[in-house]
Design a protein around this motif. Structure first.
Motif, mmCIF file in Angstrom:
data_model
loop_
_atom_site.group_PDB
_atom_site.id
_atom_site.type_symbol
_atom_site.label_atom_id
_atom_site.label_comp_id
_atom_site.label_asym_id
_atom_site.label_seq_id
_atom_site.Cartn_x
_atom_site.Cartn_y
_atom_site.Cartn_z
ATOM 1 N N SER A 111 -52.065 63.426 -37.511
ATOM 2 C CA SER A 111 -51.046 62.666 -38.253
ATOM 3 C C SER A 111 -51.444 62.498 -39.719
ATOM 4 O O SER A 111 -50.612 62.668 -40.631
ATOM 5 C CB SER A 111 -50.846 61.293 -37.599
ATOM 6 O OG SER A 111 -50.381 61.420 -36.276
ATOM 7 N N GLN A 114 -49.331 64.249 -42.866
ATOM 8 C CA GLN A 114 -48.736 63.386 -43.893
ATOM 9 C C GLN A 114 -49.301 63.727 -45.278
ATOM 10 O O GLN A 114 -48.549 63.825 -46.263
ATOM 11 C CB GLN A 114 -49.031 61.925 -43.537
ATOM 12 C CG GLN A 114 -48.415 60.908 -44.479
ATOM 13 C CD GLN A 114 -46.950 60.642 -44.170
ATOM 14 O OE1 GLN A 114 -46.412 61.240 -43.245
ATOM 15 N NE2 GLN A 114 -46.332 59.786 -44.962
ATOM 16 N N VAL A 163 -51.006 55.889 -42.981
ATOM 17 C CA VAL A 163 -50.901 56.554 -41.678
ATOM 18 C C VAL A 163 -51.692 55.793 -40.614
ATOM 19 O O VAL A 163 -51.206 55.561 -39.498
ATOM 20 C CB VAL A 163 -51.392 58.014 -41.785
ATOM 21 C CG1 VAL A 163 -51.423 58.669 -40.409
ATOM 22 C CG2 VAL A 163 -50.487 58.804 -42.724
#
Length: 285
Positions: free
Chosen positions: A130, A134, A107
């Motif tokens: 993020s 994820q 990521v």
């Protein structure tokens, strides 16, 4: 007679905040809760202990920004085992920490290169979100829940950090110089306005003083002309001689005066009067 292998009943103690994974000859049988648990050894045994506590994994990841600056991200991932998925957490992953670290690296290195260094500092929350999204999607199937994913620090190269500090220092000095110049400008303008106002008031005072002198002379001429029968010209001559002697008295009695001596006598008053009269007549022609 064949000898039969004996089985013994053993107790296994599982601590609070943990669960035990019980196996029979290498095959999973059940989850042992916290407390005392009895198993028939050697066929049954506690193969693993899984912690249900909140755990934290600290990860350092180096990557490059859009403006080609290498930075190190410090990420702290807080996770825990889902009680209902202890089997998945124990048997589906060999090393959960390595799996989490791999997702964090993926990521970070796919998100940060799209940002400049300044944007990376401004978007720490976006990067954290993020990473969490994820990881949550990927690790849920393995029996783990991601509680938090925090970007705790962003550390560029020392030379880059020093350059950023120099840029910030120069910007602050430039702003300070502008503010100082503005203050000096305001001070100069205010001083000029004060001088203009002072000169205006001084001029008004001088004009009023001269008007008072003229009015006083006028009253004096009218008084002497009416009371003594003397003409205005003689009265003016008398006043000028009086002013002349007052001036001499003032020059002689005050110390520290810078005086320029010119030929002077009572006749000089008449000469000055004649010169002023001639000048006035020439000006009116």
């Amino acid at each position: 007679h064949k000898k039969q292998k004996q089985m013994s009943c053993c107790c296994a103690i599982i601590s609070t905040g943990e669960v035990g994974v019980v196996e029979r000859c290498g095959k999973f049988t059940n989850i042992a809760p916290a407390g005392i648990n009895f198993v028939c050894w050697p066929w049954y045994y506690v193969a693993a202990r899984m912690s249900l506590r909140l755990q934290q994994l600290n990860i350092r990841c180096e990557t490059k920004t859009k403006d080609n600056v290498f930075v190190v991200f410090d990420v702290s991932v807080q996770y825990e085992v889902i009680r209902e998925k202890v089997y998945d957490a124990c048997y589906k992953l060999t090393s959960p920490t390595q799996q989490i670290e791999a997702y964090v690296f993926d990521v970070i290195r796919s998100t940060v290169p799209k940002m400049t260094l300044d944007q990376a500092f401004e978007s720490k929350e976006e990067v954290s979100t993020s990473v969490k999204n994820q990881l949550s999607h990927a690790m849920h199937d393995y029996g783990f829940v991601i509680v938090k994913a925090l970007v705790t620090d962003i550390a560029p190269d020392l030379h880059v950090k020093a350059a950023m500090n120099e840029i910030n220092s120069s910007k602050r000095l430039r702003e300070a110089a502008v503010e100082k110049a503005e203050a000096e400008k305001i001070l100069i303008v205010k001083n000029a306005e004060a001088r203009a106002e002072s000169q205006y008031l001084s001029g008004v005072g001088v004009a009023k003083q001269r008007k008072a002198i003229v009015d006083g002379l006028k009253d004096s001429v009218n008084y002497f002309s009416g009371g003594t029968g003397t003409g205005p010209k003689e009265v003016i001559n008398l006043l000028m001689v009086t002013q002349y002697f007052d001036m001499l008295d003032s020059v002689g009695t005050k110390s520290g005066q810078s005086t320029i001596f010119i030929p002077h006598s009572p006749d000089s008053v008449m000469d000055l009067q004649n010169q002023l009269g001639a000048g006035m007549r020439n000006a009116t022609k």
